[in-house]
Scaffold this motif. Structure first.
Motif, PDB file in Angstrom:
ATOM      1  N   VAL A  26       0.855  -1.178   0.000  1.00  0.00           N
ATOM      2  CA  VAL A  26       0.000   0.000   0.000  1.00  0.00           C
ATOM      3  C   VAL A  26       0.892   1.229   0.000  1.00  0.00           C
ATOM      4  O   VAL A  26       1.771   1.354   0.862  1.00  0.00           O
ATOM      5  N   PRO A  27       0.739   2.126  -0.955  1.00  0.00           N
ATOM      6  CA  PRO A  27       1.561   3.336  -0.954  1.00  0.00           C
ATOM      7  C   PRO A  27       1.258   4.198   0.266  1.00  0.00           C
ATOM      8  O   PRO A  27       0.105   4.325   0.665  1.00  0.00           O
ATOM      9  N   ARG A  28       2.294   4.745   0.842  1.00  0.00           N
ATOM     10  CA  ARG A  28       2.076   5.661   1.973  1.00  0.00           C
ATOM     11  C   ARG A  28       1.411   6.944   1.507  1.00  0.00           C
ATOM     12  O   ARG A  28       0.571   7.503   2.210  1.00  0.00           O
ATOM     13  N   HIS A  29       1.813   7.429   0.333  1.00  0.00           N
ATOM     14  CA  HIS A  29       1.338   8.735  -0.133  1.00  0.00           C
ATOM     15  C   HIS A  29       0.823   8.605  -1.559  1.00  0.00           C
ATOM     16  O   HIS A  29       1.557   8.216  -2.471  1.00  0.00           O
ATOM     17  N   VAL A  30      -0.452   8.921  -1.731  1.00  0.00           N
ATOM     18  CA  VAL A  30      -1.106   8.907  -3.036  1.00  0.00           C
ATOM     19  C   VAL A  30      -1.570  10.320  -3.360  1.00  0.00           C
ATOM     20  O   VAL A  30      -2.135  11.016  -2.512  1.00  0.00           O
ATOM     21  N   ALA A  31      -1.320  10.761  -4.595  1.00  0.00           N
ATOM     22  CA  ALA A  31      -1.816  12.055  -5.066  1.00  0.00           C
ATOM     23  C   ALA A  31      -2.732  11.814  -6.261  1.00  0.00           C
ATOM     24  O   ALA A  31      -2.488  10.919  -7.066  1.00  0.00           O
ATOM     25  N   ILE A  32      -3.789  12.607  -6.354  1.00  0.00           N
ATOM     26  CA  ILE A  32      -4.759  12.433  -7.432  1.00  0.00           C
ATOM     27  C   ILE A  32      -5.033  13.753  -8.128  1.00  0.00           C
ATOM     28  O   ILE A  32      -5.343  14.761  -7.468  1.00  0.00           O
ATOM     29  N   ILE A  33      -4.904  13.740  -9.448  1.00  0.00           N
ATOM     30  CA  ILE A  33      -5.367  14.852 -10.279  1.00  0.00           C
ATOM     31  C   ILE A  33      -6.816  14.532 -10.637  1.00  0.00           C
ATOM     32  O   ILE A  33      -7.085  13.644 -11.439  1.00  0.00           O
ATOM     33  N   LEU A  74      -3.015  11.447   1.558  1.00  0.00           N
ATOM     34  CA  LEU A  74      -3.713  11.588   0.283  1.00  0.00           C
ATOM     35  C   LEU A  74      -3.697  13.064  -0.089  1.00  0.00           C
ATOM     36  O   LEU A  74      -4.129  13.913   0.690  1.00  0.00           O
ATOM     37  N   THR A  75      -3.163  13.367  -1.271  1.00  0.00           N
ATOM     38  CA  THR A  75      -3.090  14.740  -1.748  1.00  0.00           C
ATOM     39  C   THR A  75      -3.984  14.895  -2.971  1.00  0.00           C
ATOM     40  O   THR A  75      -3.844  14.147  -3.939  1.00  0.00           O
ATOM     41  N   LEU A  76      -4.904  15.851  -2.920  1.00  0.00           N
ATOM     42  CA  LEU A  76      -5.882  16.050  -3.982  1.00  0.00           C
ATOM     43  C   LEU A  76      -5.677  17.413  -4.634  1.00  0.00           C
ATOM     44  O   LEU A  76      -5.591  18.431  -3.947  1.00  0.00           O
ATOM     45  N   TYR A  77      -5.618  17.410  -5.962  1.00  0.00           N
ATOM     46  CA  TYR A  77      -5.429  18.645  -6.738  1.00  0.00           C
ATOM     47  C   TYR A  77      -6.797  19.279  -6.940  1.00  0.00           C
ATOM     48  O   TYR A  77      -7.525  18.951  -7.869  1.00  0.00           O
ATOM     49  N   ALA A  78      -7.164  20.191  -6.052  1.00  0.00           N
ATOM     50  CA  ALA A  78      -8.508  20.750  -6.048  1.00  0.00           C
ATOM     51  C   ALA A  78      -8.641  22.018  -6.884  1.00  0.00           C
ATOM     52  O   ALA A  78      -9.665  22.227  -7.549  1.00  0.00           O
ATOM     53  N   PHE A  79      -7.614  22.891  -6.837  1.00  0.00           N
ATOM     54  CA  PHE A  79      -7.687  24.159  -7.563  1.00  0.00           C
ATOM     55  C   PHE A  79      -6.270  24.586  -7.895  1.00  0.00           C
ATOM     56  O   PHE A  79      -5.466  24.863  -6.999  1.00  0.00           O
ATOM     57  N   SER A  80      -5.950  24.622  -9.175  1.00  0.00           N
ATOM     58  CA  SER A  80      -4.591  24.970  -9.588  1.00  0.00           C
ATOM     59  C   SER A  80      -4.447  26.476  -9.742  1.00  0.00           C
ATOM     60  O   SER A  80      -5.438  27.213  -9.845  1.00  0.00           O
ATOM     61  N   ASP A 199       4.392   8.208  -3.578  1.00  0.00           N
ATOM     62  CA  ASP A 199       4.539   6.872  -4.134  1.00  0.00           C
ATOM     63  C   ASP A 199       3.734   6.679  -5.412  1.00  0.00           C
ATOM     64  O   ASP A 199       4.207   6.067  -6.364  1.00  0.00           O
ATOM     65  N   LEU A 200       2.505   7.190  -5.437  1.00  0.00           N
ATOM     66  CA  LEU A 200       1.602   6.927  -6.552  1.00  0.00           C
ATOM     67  C   LEU A 200       0.843   8.190  -6.905  1.00  0.00           C
ATOM     68  O   LEU A 200       0.254   8.831  -6.033  1.00  0.00           O
ATOM     69  N   MET A 201       0.879   8.557  -8.196  1.00  0.00           N
ATOM     70  CA  MET A 201       0.057   9.661  -8.684  1.00  0.00           C
ATOM     71  C   MET A 201      -0.948   9.112  -9.693  1.00  0.00           C
ATOM     72  O   MET A 201      -0.578   8.403 -10.626  1.00  0.00           O
ATOM     73  N   ILE A 202      -2.195   9.451  -9.489  1.00  0.00           N
ATOM     74  CA  ILE A 202      -3.288   9.009 -10.351  1.00  0.00           C
ATOM     75  C   ILE A 202      -3.887  10.226 -11.033  1.00  0.00           C
ATOM     76  O   ILE A 202      -4.101  11.262 -10.392  1.00  0.00           O
ATOM     77  N   ARG A 203      -4.166  10.104 -12.329  1.00  0.00           N
ATOM     78  CA  ARG A 203      -4.958  11.122 -13.015  1.00  0.00           C
ATOM     79  C   ARG A 203      -6.158  10.446 -13.647  1.00  0.00           C
ATOM     80  O   ARG A 203      -6.028   9.446 -14.349  1.00  0.00           O
TER      81      ARG A 203
END
Length: 255
Positions: A26-33, A74-80, A199-203
């Motif tokens: 399981v990745p410790r840190h996941v970011a999602i676009i 968990l990091t979420l790209y909410a407003f660029s 660890d993991l970036m999802i778009r």
């Protein structure tokens, strides 16, 4: 929680993963676009606001699923920082949804021991919204469980420029030898310095680009691009992404 700068080497990043039964990790840190709200609404002949509202529901579902899986951050790209270019009405709608999310979900985040943080310059928002965000951060600051990072008015280029500027100012003032600057020192100046290594970036939505999101942090992250539009991305979709991550081999330039 270990600062990002503490794990700049490949071996350290590899050690950051949490082993799980079945041989995966399981990745410790996941970011999602979180992409595709507008297209989701268009497919249903709905206004774009309906897509953004459904996107907030997806945020709620995915954050709960991430906690259940044991994802630490968990990091979420909410407003660029580029989203200001959108029509003023849509920007206003997005700000309204952020207010709604804070009002409706802050009690749950507090109860679930989630620590909320923000990356990006959210102080560019209206004073009342800034106050709401400040209050949300303060109310969860002592929590010791999973970390939910929201990217608000965030852009990786600006983040790196500010980091370089701060280091240059310290060198100018004689408190830092320029020759001593290394990757860990740069990482210590980034907005993500209190997060684990990415660890993991999802778009979502099928687009395959990073859109100025966590460019430094993504250097050795696994990238996953899925066709699912963000409002349709749920706990099962996150589980599939984590499973795909678990079978990848991360060599960090080695064999």
């Amino acid at each position: 929680m270990r600062p990002l700068g503490a794990a700049s080497a490949g071996a350290s990043q590899a050690a950051s993963l949490v082993a799980v039964p079945g041989g995966g990790a399981v990745p410790r840190h996941v970011a999602i676009i979180m992409d595709g709200n507008g297209r989701w609404a268009k497919k249903r002949f709905l206004p774009r606001f309906a897509g953004h509202k459904a996107g907030v529901d997806a945020v709620r579902n995915v954050t709960r699923a991430a906690r259940a899986m044991g994802i630490e951050a968990l990091t979420l790209y909410a407003f660029s920082s580029e989203n200001w270019r959108r029509p003023a009405e849509e920007v206003s709608d997005l700000m309204g949804l952020l207010r709604h999310f804070i009002r409706s979900d802050l009690d749950e985040l507090t109860r679930e021991n989630v620590r909320l943080c923000v990356i990006g310059d959210y102080h560019a928002f209206s004073p009342d919204l800034v106050a709401m965000v400040d209050d949300a951060i303060a109310r969860t600051a002592a929590n010791t469980g999973p970390l939910l990072a929201i990217a608000l008015n965030y852009g990786a280029h600006a983040e790196l420029v500010l980091a370089a500027r701060r280091l240059a100012e310290r060198a100018r003032d004689g408190v830092l030898d320029p020759a001593s600057i290394d990757a860990a020192m740069v990482e210590g100046e980034l907005d993500t310095r209190d997060l684990p290594p990415l660890d993991l970036m999802i778009r979502t939505s099928g687009e395959q680009r990073l859109s100025n999101f966590l460019l430094w942090q993504a250097a050795y992250a696994e990238l996953l691009f899925v066709d699912t539009l963000w409002p349709d991305f749920d706990g099962d979709a996150l589980a599939e992404a984590v499973a795909a991550f678990g079978v990848r081999q991360r060599r960090y330039g080695g064999l």
